[in-house]
Design a protein around this motif. Structure first.
Motif, mmCIF file in Angstrom:
data_model
loop_
_atom_site.group_PDB
_atom_site.id
_atom_site.type_symbol
_atom_site.label_atom_id
_atom_site.label_comp_id
_atom_site.label_asym_id
_atom_site.label_seq_id
_atom_site.Cartn_x
_atom_site.Cartn_y
_atom_site.Cartn_z
ATOM 1 N N THR A 98 -3.186 -5.516 6.729
ATOM 2 C CA THR A 98 -2.109 -4.532 6.797
ATOM 3 C C THR A 98 -2.168 -3.671 5.542
ATOM 4 O O THR A 98 -3.119 -3.760 4.750
ATOM 5 N N ASN A 99 -1.165 -2.828 5.343
ATOM 6 C CA ASN A 99 -1.069 -2.037 4.111
ATOM 7 C C ASN A 99 -0.384 -2.832 3.015
ATOM 8 O O ASN A 99 0.496 -3.659 3.285
ATOM 9 N N PHE A 100 -0.753 -2.528 1.777
ATOM 10 C CA PHE A 100 -0.063 -3.141 0.646
ATOM 11 C C PHE A 100 1.413 -2.795 0.657
ATOM 12 O O PHE A 100 2.277 -3.650 0.406
ATOM 13 N N HIS A 101 1.748 -1.533 0.976
ATOM 14 C CA HIS A 101 3.153 -1.134 0.889
ATOM 15 C C HIS A 101 4.011 -1.784 1.973
ATOM 16 O O HIS A 101 5.238 -1.783 1.865
ATOM 17 N N VAL A 102 3.378 -2.364 3.006
ATOM 18 C CA VAL A 102 4.143 -3.080 4.034
ATOM 19 C C VAL A 102 4.674 -4.397 3.487
ATOM 20 O O VAL A 102 5.795 -4.806 3.807
ATOM 21 N N VAL A 103 3.890 -5.088 2.647
ATOM 22 C CA VAL A 103 4.280 -6.412 2.148
ATOM 23 C C VAL A 103 4.709 -6.390 0.690
ATOM 24 O O VAL A 103 5.050 -7.436 0.132
ATOM 25 N N GLU A 104 4.687 -5.221 0.069
ATOM 26 C CA GLU A 104 5.043 -5.132 -1.355
ATOM 27 C C GLU A 104 6.450 -5.677 -1.598
ATOM 28 O O GLU A 104 7.408 -5.277 -0.945
#
Length: 362
Positions: A98-104
């Motif tokens: 996924t994207n980093f900003h999704v789980v940040e």
């Protein structure tokens, strides 16, 4: 009453009765038609392109994941609700990209696949520089369908692409478009840039982030990561991290939980400062002790007097004007390699050979 008058009255009544009867029949027939279902018109088979799109979605949809997160509690705000995004199955071991900003900032991640069940997942590794992250399913009871991996080096502007994701929480939405442009550069939250980014007009909305961008064969060619829109909705300008970057970064995240960050140990001055002094290049504002920059004697800006030190103008003959330019040049060479750097000081240019270090933990 005369005989003629009587005859006229009888005729009038007969006309009235006839009109009522005809009207009743018409109304009854009209009502019957209006209340009856319409006949279904037969249709021809789906066109070849429609059949291909349907088949692509049916193959790819089981690989697409819906991620929803809970943020770590804050002293000021308490528990925060978190967010949601998309992802896809990378391998049979249960790794989801996924994207980093999704789980940040997430303290808890759950993933929903074909069964609809929310499966707990743990964060394996993140790369803010590439806006990529990998989580791993804790429970592997259900069958997984890894997405086929393609390549991005041979993409062409105009070819058809498909995005699957969960915009606004609407699971597994398919959109279609074309490759609008190639080799875009996309800034990340870490201050660096992703190179070779794919631009597409396939509709991408909030919640699509982290989902796969596929070619017409159903192969992964990118990871949708951002949209360019003043309203926050799709405006036909979306971006995806190219799969060649994904295929390099994800294995490192799975193996090490991190990605090396190539650097030479400098702090760069704002671009406005170089413009103010009328110089073309990256102004060195500071150096880290023991860093490769210190080893080759790079001199930083004198903050007390405002006197310029060294200005990096080229790396491997590539012009350098921003920290993102430098980062991309160093990443292309790789940690542990040495690069040739052109440096200007007091109007004189010299060439130095500098070692690239991993500064991720600095």
């Amino acid at each position: 009453m005369t005989k003629d008058r009587f005859s006229r009255l009888v005729l009038l009544w007969l006309l009235i009765l006839a009109s009522l009867y005809v009207g009743h029949q018409v109304w009854r027939d009209f009502g019957s038609v209006a209340s009856s279902p319409r006949a279904i018109a037969p249709r021809e088979d789906l066109s070849g392109s429609e059949q291909a799109t349907v088949a692509l979605f049916e193959r790819a949809a089981p690989s697409v994941a819906y991620l929803f997160t809970e943020d770590a509690p804050s002293r000021l705000a308490g528990n925060r609700p978190g967010g949601a995004g998309s992802g896809f199955v990378w391998d049979a071991a249960g790794h989801i990209v996924t994207n980093f900003h999704v789980v940040e900032g997430a303290s808890r991640v759950r993933v929903r696949l074909d069964s609809g069940e929310a499966i707990e997942a743990k964060i394996v590794g993140v790369s803010p520089d590439h806006d990529l992250a990998v989580v791993k399913l804790v429970d592997l009871r259900q069958r997984l369908f890894p997405v086929p991996v393609g390549q991005s080096t041979d993409l062409r502007v105009g070819q058809t692409v498909f995005a699957i994701g969960n915009p606004f929480g609407l699971s597994r939405t398919l959109t279609r478009g074309i490759v609008s442009a190639l080799d875009r550069r996309l800034p990340t939250a870490s201050g660096r840039e992703i190179a070779g980014v794919i631009q597409t007009d396939a509709a991408i909305n909030p919640g699509n982030s982290g989902g796969p961008l596929l070619d017409s064969s159903g192969r992964l060619i990118g990871v949708t990561t951002a949209i360019l829109s003043s309203s926050g909705g799709s405006a036909g300008v979306g971006f995806a991290v190219p799969v060649d970057v994904v295929n390099r970064i994800v294995p490192l995240l799975i193996r090490d939980g991190r990605v090396p960050r190539p650097g030479i140990g400098i702090a760069a001055a704002p671009e406005e400062l170089a413009a103010r002094y009328g110089v073309a290049g990256l102004v060195v504002a500071g150096t880290l002790p023991g860093s490769p920059a210190t080893e080759v004697g790079l001199k930083p800006l004198d903050r007390a007097t405002g006197r310029l030190g060294d200005i990096i103008t080229h790396v491997q003959n590539r012009p350098i004007t921003t920290i993102a330019d430098l980062a991309l040049a160093l990443e292309a060479a790789g940690v542990g390699q040495r690069v040739t750097m052109s440096v200007q000081r007091d109007g004189r240019v010299r060439t130095v050979e500098v070692r690239i270090a991993d500064i991720a933990s600095d």
